[in-house]
Design a protein around this motif. Structure first.
Motif, PDB file in Angstrom:
ATOM      1  N   PRO A   4      41.248  42.774  48.930  1.00  0.00           N
ATOM      2  CA  PRO A   4      41.748  41.822  49.932  1.00  0.00           C
ATOM      3  C   PRO A   4      43.002  41.106  49.437  1.00  0.00           C
ATOM      4  O   PRO A   4      43.061  40.645  48.292  1.00  0.00           O
ATOM      5  CB  PRO A   4      40.584  40.827  50.095  1.00  0.00           C
ATOM      6  N   VAL A  42      38.030  33.753  53.169  1.00  0.00           N
ATOM      7  CA  VAL A  42      37.393  34.306  51.974  1.00  0.00           C
ATOM      8  C   VAL A  42      35.913  34.572  52.226  1.00  0.00           C
ATOM      9  O   VAL A  42      35.379  35.631  51.849  1.00  0.00           O
ATOM     10  CB  VAL A  42      37.579  33.345  50.782  1.00  0.00           C
ATOM     11  N   PRO A  53      39.695  38.464  45.832  1.00  0.00           N
ATOM     12  CA  PRO A  53      40.917  38.380  46.645  1.00  0.00           C
ATOM     13  C   PRO A  53      42.152  38.092  45.796  1.00  0.00           C
ATOM     14  O   PRO A  53      42.082  37.427  44.761  1.00  0.00           O
ATOM     15  CB  PRO A  53      40.630  37.211  47.598  1.00  0.00           C
TER      16      PRO A  53
END
Length: 471
Positions: A4, A42, A53
């Protein structure tokens, strides 16, 4: 395994006075619940086969971003700092270069998300991402198109092409924001999707497309990353090299030019909350159509958004308004004209005021301060210092400071002396004295600071030592 990448730049000026340049909408709690927009983004990744991430944010937001990630249980999140804004194509290129350099995978899959989007249906979002992964593995550059709920004129659209799989299509074309009649035709047609600004592709595939269509952007980003330095969890790119990078969106730089674009249709309760009316649209409302937050009394009021942050707000006999109250500003606007709030922000900036920059409360890596009162030669602040945190060793040319401890314990360095100041005690820092303030305890340190002098600006700080890397 996906990587991500969360883009947390931008200022969200259309959501003034809540969103400010130093505390923009991605770090705010705009919807019901305890999480900021970034933290909700998140959390949306929970349960997915995803790595930690990677964040991209502005230099001036670095500590705010890091603190919110820490609060979400992500203490080791890498954060790429942009020294200046250059739009999404360069930002994503920085992330792709970072992943290609620092992951063991030959061509890692990137899931690019904006930090300031609302998605109500997490399972539908995750299902859409799962559908996109095989397309990315085939070399497609995938975007997510939102199934439109109404004829929206504020979004760009994507026209679906050939169907590749269930709810997955090639991209026939991207179209700019339409007028109402065109948007109604798009909705009736059933072949158009809102352009969400979310993407999934392999890192090297994106870099190859950038090389083919905007090699100048890729070259500048490579130069910026080759001169990058590491600071705590931050990656600081070379500022001079990045400043020379052209500014362009991923849509214009890559998506509208590539022949590898694909789109996954997503029906997940998405909104970019780009204005106060958009927030009213997605908020819970009472029987009169009002969305009320804070200490609000609404009498004979309909279809109105009221947000009170610090005091009682009362409305009588109004409809279709937006009323936003903060400690230092009040906005009253018709719901149909909230896009013009950006003009107010521009006027504030042009007038040399500061209300576009920050709130009365200002966040720092060590805590927060609230400017309670000020006059010609004085300013009063309420300061909160987190346990174990320390302000920089500094001095001021033009002001003296009095500190009165309200709760907790302060460790004060005042010239050559270091001593403790506890609750209901005070100390004095003369003009020109080198000093620092630290919280050695396990609870928050709260104190009142009274500044006096001929100039009280925040730029009257000479730092000698700072554990947070500030100049």
């Amino acid at each position: 395994m996906i990587h991500p990448v969360i883009m947390a730049g931008g200022t969200g000026s259309r959501l003034w006075p809540l969103s400010r340049q130093l505390n923009p909408k991605q770090f705010l709690k705009l919807t019901d619940g305890p999480l900021s927009m970034l933290q909700a983004t998140v959390e949306r990744l929970q349960g997915m086969d995803a790595k930690e991430p990677l964040l991209i944010c502005n230099e001036e937001h670095r500590f705010l971003a890091a603190e919110q990630m820490r609060q979400s249980g992500h203490d080791n999140t890498r954060i790429i700092l942009e020294p200046c804004g250059r739009n999404t194509a360069p930002a994503i290129a920085l992330a792709a270069l970072e992943l290609m350099e620092n992951t063991s995978e030959a061509n890692p899959i990137m899931l690019v998300l904006a930090a300031d989007h609302l998605i109500k249906n997490t399972s539908a979002f995750q299902e859409g991402v799962s559908k996109a992964i095989p397309l990315a593995q085939q070399g497609k550059v995938v975007t997510f198109g939102i199934v439109p709920q109404h004829p929206e004129t504020g979004y760009g659209y994507i026209h679906q092409g050939e169907e590749l799989a269930d709810n997955c299509f090639t991209v026939d074309k991207f179209v700019e924001k339409p007028d109402l009649e065109t948007a109604e035709a798009y909705l009736a047609c059933g072949e158009y999707l809102w352009n969400s600004g979310m993407f999934l592709f392999r890192a090297q595939d994106y870099l190859n497309e950038l090389e083919a269509h905007r090699p100048d952007i890729l070259a500048a980003c490579k130069a910026a990353m080759s001169g990058a330095s590491e600071d705590l969890h931050f990656t600081r790119v070379n500022a001079e090299a990045f400043a020379r990078c052209p500014s362009d969106s991923i849509d214009f730089a890559v998506m509208e030019k590539t022949d590898k674009a694909a789109v996954v249709a997503l029906d997940a309760g998405w909104s970019d909350i780009g204005s106060w009316s958009a927030l009213w649209d997605v908020s819970e409302k009472d029987a009169a159509g009002n969305s009320l937050s804070g200490d609000v009394i609404a009498h004979d009021t309909q279809n109105t958004l009221v947000r009170a942050d610090s005091r009682l707000v009362a409305t009588v006999g109004v409809e279709n308004l937006v009323v936003i109250e903060t400690k230092d500003a009040l906005l009253v606007a018709h719901k149909d004209r909230v896009q013009e709030v950006k003009s107010i922000v521009e006027q504030i900036r042009d007038d040399g005021r500061h209300e576009h920059m920050n709130h009365r409360e200002v966040y720092r890596p060590w805590g927060v301060y609230d400017s309670i009162d000020n006059g010609a030669r004085y300013q009063v602040k309420r300061i909160t210092v987190k346990p174990g945190a320390k302000l920089s060793v500094q001095m001021h040319h033009h002001r003296a400071e009095h500190w009165i401890v309200v709760s907790g314990t302060a460790q004060v360095t005042n010239g050559e002396k270091t001593y403790l100041v506890t609750e209901n005690q005070s100390t004095y820092i003369p003009v020109g004295q080198v000093h620092s303030l630290e919280n050695p305890g396990v609870i928050d340190l709260e104190l009142i600071e009274v500044q006096s002098g001929s100039y009280l600006g925040e730029d009257d700080i000479v730092r000698f030592e700072d554990r947070y890397g500030r100049k």
